[in-house]
Design an enzyme around this catalytic site. Structure first.
Site, PDB file in Angstrom:
ATOM      1  N   LYS A 194      37.053  38.948  33.912  1.00  8.67           N
ATOM      2  CA  LYS A 194      38.457  39.030  34.292  1.00  8.67           C
ATOM      3  C   LYS A 194      38.888  37.663  34.800  1.00  8.67           C
ATOM      4  O   LYS A 194      38.067  36.879  35.262  1.00  8.67           O
ATOM      5  CB  LYS A 194      38.687  40.123  35.332  1.00  8.67           C
ATOM      6  CG  LYS A 194      37.742  40.150  36.517  1.00  8.67           C
ATOM      7  CD  LYS A 194      37.999  41.409  37.340  1.00  8.67           C
ATOM      8  CE  LYS A 194      37.007  41.554  38.490  1.00  8.67           C
ATOM      9  NZ  LYS A 194      35.704  42.082  38.056  1.00  8.67           N
ATOM     10  N   THR A 250      33.761  51.548  35.506  1.00  8.35           N
ATOM     11  CA  THR A 250      34.150  50.330  36.203  1.00  8.35           C
ATOM     12  C   THR A 250      33.072  49.269  36.021  1.00  8.35           C
ATOM     13  O   THR A 250      31.887  49.537  36.176  1.00  8.35           O
ATOM     14  CB  THR A 250      34.364  50.617  37.698  1.00  8.35           C
ATOM     15  OG1 THR A 250      35.455  51.543  37.830  1.00  8.35           O
ATOM     16  CG2 THR A 250      34.686  49.354  38.464  1.00  8.35           C
ATOM     17  N   ASP A 272      41.618  36.360  44.449  1.00  8.96           N
ATOM     18  CA  ASP A 272      40.552  36.730  45.374  1.00  8.96           C
ATOM     19  C   ASP A 272      39.598  35.567  45.582  1.00  8.96           C
ATOM     20  O   ASP A 272      39.845  34.443  45.128  1.00  8.96           O
ATOM     21  CB  ASP A 272      39.812  37.972  44.885  1.00  8.96           C
ATOM     22  CG  ASP A 272      38.945  37.719  43.664  1.00  8.96           C
ATOM     23  OD1 ASP A 272      39.264  36.790  42.900  1.00  8.96           O
ATOM     24  OD2 ASP A 272      37.938  38.427  43.483  1.00  8.96           O
ATOM     25  N   ASP A 307      38.725  35.776  40.108  1.00 15.17           N
ATOM     26  CA  ASP A 307      38.842  36.608  38.908  1.00 15.17           C
ATOM     27  C   ASP A 307      39.844  37.750  39.046  1.00 15.17           C
ATOM     28  O   ASP A 307      40.184  38.394  38.060  1.00 15.17           O
ATOM     29  CB  ASP A 307      37.472  37.149  38.467  1.00 15.17           C
ATOM     30  CG  ASP A 307      36.787  38.009  39.516  1.00 15.17           C
ATOM     31  OD1 ASP A 307      37.326  38.139  40.635  1.00 15.17           O
ATOM     32  OD2 ASP A 307      35.699  38.541  39.220  1.00 15.17           O
ATOM     33  N   ARG A 308      40.341  37.996  40.247  1.00 17.06           N
ATOM     34  CA  ARG A 308      41.301  39.084  40.439  1.00 17.06           C
ATOM     35  C   ARG A 308      42.706  38.537  40.696  1.00 17.06           C
ATOM     36  O   ARG A 308      42.877  37.370  41.027  1.00 17.06           O
ATOM     37  CB  ARG A 308      40.871  39.985  41.600  1.00 17.06           C
ATOM     38  CG  ARG A 308      39.517  40.615  41.357  1.00 17.06           C
ATOM     39  CD  ARG A 308      39.101  41.540  42.481  1.00 17.06           C
ATOM     40  NE  ARG A 308      37.723  41.947  42.282  1.00 17.06           N
ATOM     41  CZ  ARG A 308      37.263  43.186  42.396  1.00 17.06           C
ATOM     42  NH1 ARG A 308      38.088  44.157  42.713  1.00 17.06           N
ATOM     43  NH2 ARG A 308      35.990  43.461  42.195  1.00 17.06           N
ATOM     44  N   SER A 318      41.385  47.721  40.156  1.00 20.47           N
ATOM     45  CA  SER A 318      40.968  46.902  41.304  1.00 20.47           C
ATOM     46  C   SER A 318      41.464  45.466  41.169  1.00 20.47           C
ATOM     47  O   SER A 318      40.794  44.530  41.588  1.00 20.47           O
ATOM     48  CB  SER A 318      39.448  46.933  41.450  1.00 20.47           C
ATOM     49  OG  SER A 318      38.813  46.617  40.231  1.00 20.47           O
ATOM     50  N   GLU A 357      41.352  46.618  35.128  1.00 20.61           N
ATOM     51  CA  GLU A 357      40.871  47.587  36.101  1.00 20.61           C
ATOM     52  C   GLU A 357      41.893  47.726  37.213  1.00 20.61           C
ATOM     53  O   GLU A 357      42.588  46.767  37.557  1.00 20.61           O
ATOM     54  CB  GLU A 357      39.535  47.134  36.699  1.00 20.61           C
ATOM     55  CG  GLU A 357      38.417  47.026  35.677  1.00 20.61           C
ATOM     56  CD  GLU A 357      37.121  46.499  36.272  1.00 20.61           C
ATOM     57  OE1 GLU A 357      36.052  46.842  35.732  1.00 20.61           O
ATOM     58  OE2 GLU A 357      37.174  45.756  37.269  1.00 20.61           O
ATOM     59  N   HIS A 412      35.314  39.411  46.365  1.00 30.75           N
ATOM     60  CA  HIS A 412      36.550  39.723  47.083  1.00 30.75           C
ATOM     61  C   HIS A 412      36.268  40.272  48.480  1.00 30.75           C
ATOM     62  O   HIS A 412      37.166  40.802  49.130  1.00 30.75           O
ATOM     63  CB  HIS A 412      37.354  40.748  46.284  1.00 30.75           C
ATOM     64  CG  HIS A 412      36.574  42.008  46.009  1.00 30.75           C
ATOM     65  ND1 HIS A 412      35.542  42.022  45.116  1.00 30.75           N
ATOM     66  CD2 HIS A 412      36.648  43.252  46.523  1.00 30.75           C
ATOM     67  CE1 HIS A 412      35.013  43.234  45.080  1.00 30.75           C
ATOM     68  NE2 HIS A 412      35.662  43.994  45.929  1.00 30.75           N
ATOM     69  N   ASP A 442      36.623  34.643  44.427  1.00 31.20           N
ATOM     70  CA  ASP A 442      35.995  33.940  43.299  1.00 31.20           C
ATOM     71  C   ASP A 442      36.939  33.757  42.118  1.00 31.20           C
ATOM     72  O   ASP A 442      36.512  33.341  41.035  1.00 31.20           O
ATOM     73  CB  ASP A 442      34.703  34.632  42.863  1.00 31.20           C
ATOM     74  CG  ASP A 442      34.923  36.016  42.290  1.00 31.20           C
ATOM     75  OD1 ASP A 442      35.876  36.696  42.704  1.00 31.20           O
ATOM     76  OD2 ASP A 442      34.126  36.447  41.427  1.00 31.20           O
TER      77      ASP A 442
END
Length: 512
Positions: free
Chosen positions: A340, A300, A231, A235-236, A329, A327, A49, A233
């Protein structure tokens, strides 16, 4: 590949065009091929990210045979090797492989003694096939097709563009306009592909918000009912309603509360366990207590969740799955993989909205309606994170050391209207394998349940990033502005840390 060949690797799977999202890598390790041809692991070359490109971040991440991030034991061994390595192996004569074309290539040694197989595979197929088993796609499509529902998914020029197009355009039949910034760029088109209110500014403005999550005047412009961002890659995730921001902590809690709206959980008898990283707010704790879920608070890092998910398979221990974890984040996911998964979180929210909008003739139940109803039942955990990016590593470390040294004196201390019931440096004892993780964040736990936490980011780019987390619970006062509700506690946090003295500023780069 050339280094792999030199070290005895016989088979390689490469994503088409060299692209695989982090969750897709995890799904491919776990799902692709018969048992005797499973991938042993995977290397992910990523800026995650952070800003990407030749002059920006570039990381190498290793995922293990369960599809999850390398464990502490694995990375510790890697680090130990870096202190002694004198040379490396590489097969310079291995030919160039066209990674833009699907198919398998076999390369034989000149003497015929060996052969290497390189297969360029679909970037999207395995992950989307898996997600179709986890969610009710026809129900989601019915929601998306409502005339009073619209959505936009900002891929921020990261890797998630092809996945968003495959899911929402090819499978769910939506117009390509639902996918914003969906062409992957090696430098994220000059942007910072971190899905938050600061960096996803184009989406945030479209959704009628400012960088603090406050509503703005949009004039006559129609605001979509649902917005999301990914993000670099993939995963977020960030979840937004029309002029409404859903914090990652609240998102995790709502998904857990509505987990039976998702077939993956419903078909297995319901959700059993939830976990959150220590800095994430306690909103999901209230849901876990109410719905009798096993609850875990970890450092984390997604690898800690993976151990809980694999507790029975690896150790014959209690089975905590099906499982949801998250998380603050902007990371959310379940045990369908061991990472994630940003797209999973988006589909989870669309499933929730579909479940409360089964009557197409009734007014649309919105994202804000769902969250407000949740707060009325469970109360509200007011929460924010302040990031101080690119600060002096020396100053940041001195600040953390100072707070560690002050732990005995701070416990029991009264600051303003708050009394510190406990101050510590978070230590986690894994309930599955007994491993211990130390120094994972300085905590100030107040008698009224409020929390202040400081930690240094493990995924920062240049310099150091200090993260400051503030949380205050209110059972009934749910409609305040978060920044106003937390202002006094933020002042206390800055004073306890000596932020100005050690890093030279009290002004954060990013507030979420």
């Amino acid at each position: 590949m050339r280094m792999g060949v030199a070290n005895g690797v016989k088979r390689f799977w490469i994503g088409e065009n060299g692209l695989l999202s982090t969750p897709a890598v995890s799904s491919i390790i776990r799902e692709r091929g018969p048992v005797w041809q499973k991938a042993y692991g995977a290397f992910i070359l990523t800026a995650s990210h952070n800003p990407g490109g030749p002059e920006e971040d570039f990381g190498i991440k290793y995922n293990c045979e369960n599809g999850g991030p390398a464990t502490d034991a694995t990375t510790n061994q890697m680090y130990a090797n870096t202190t002694t390595i004198k040379k490396y192996k590489i097969c310079k004569d291995f030919p160039e492989i066209d990674i833009n074309k699907l198919g398998s290539t076999t390369v034989k040694a000149a003497d015929g003694s060996d052969e290497i197989t390189v297969e360029v595979i679909s970037s999207t197929e395995t992950q989307l096939d898996l997600l179709k088993t986890a969610f009710d796609f026809p129900a989601i499509k019915a929601l998306l097709d409502r005339p009073d529902f619209s959505m936009i998914y900002d891929c921020m020029h990261g890797v998630n563009g092809p996945y968003a197009k495959k899911c929402f355009v090819d499978i769910l039949g939506q117009p390509e306009s639902v996918c914003l910034n969906a062409t992957p760029k090696d430098d994220f088109n000059g942007g910072h592909a971190d899905p938050n209110l600061t960096y996803a500014k184009e989406l945030v403005e479209i959704m009628g918000l400012d960088r603090k999550g406050m509503s703005i005047d949009t004039g006559d412009k129609a605001v979509p009912a649902f917005g999301a961002a990914a993000d670099g890659d993939g995963d977020r995730n960030m979840i937004l309603g029309s002029k409404f921001f859903v914090s990652p902590s609240d998102s995790l809690a709502v998904i857990a509360a509505y987990s039976n709206a998702i077939p993956f959980f419903r078909s297995q008898g319901g959700l059993k366990g939830v976990a959150r990283s220590m800095p994430t707010s306690g909103a999901v704790d209230l849901v876990a207590k109410d719905m009798n879920f096993a609850l875990f608070e970890t450092p984390t890092g997604w690898k800690y969740f993976g151990n809980l998910m694999d507790s029975k398979a690896l150790y014959g221990d209690t089975d905590y799955t099906p499982f949801i974890c998250g998380e603050e984040s902007f990371g959310t996911g379940s045990d369908h993989i061991r990472e994630k998964d940003g797209l999973w979180a988006v589909l989870a929210w669309l499933s929730i909205l579909a479940s409360v909008n089964t009557d197409p003739s009734a007014p649309l139940v919105t994202v804000e309606d769902v969250v407000t109803k949740h707060w009325k039942k469970y109360g509200r955990n007011y929460y924010c994170r302040w990031d101080f990016e690119g600060v002096s590593k020396e100053g940041a470390n001195k600040m953390m050391d100072k707070m560690r040294g002050d732990i005995p004196a701070n416990t029991g201390k009264t600051v303003g209207k708050y009394t510190i019931s406990k101050s510590d440096d978070f230590t986690y004892v894994d309930p599955v394998d007994g491993s211990i993780a130390k120094n994972k964040g300085i905590r100030f736990l107040m008698e009224d349940g409020s929390r202040i936490i400081f930690r240094l980011s493990g995924t920062a780019g240049s310099g150091a990033t200090v993260r400051m987390y503030i949380e205050q619970y209110e059972a009934e006062k749910i409609d305040a502005v978060a920044s106003e509700a937390l202002s006094e506690l933020c002042r206390v946090a800055l004073d306890l840390s000596g932020m100005k003295e050690f890093i030279g500023t009290e002004e954060p780069t990013v507030i979420t």
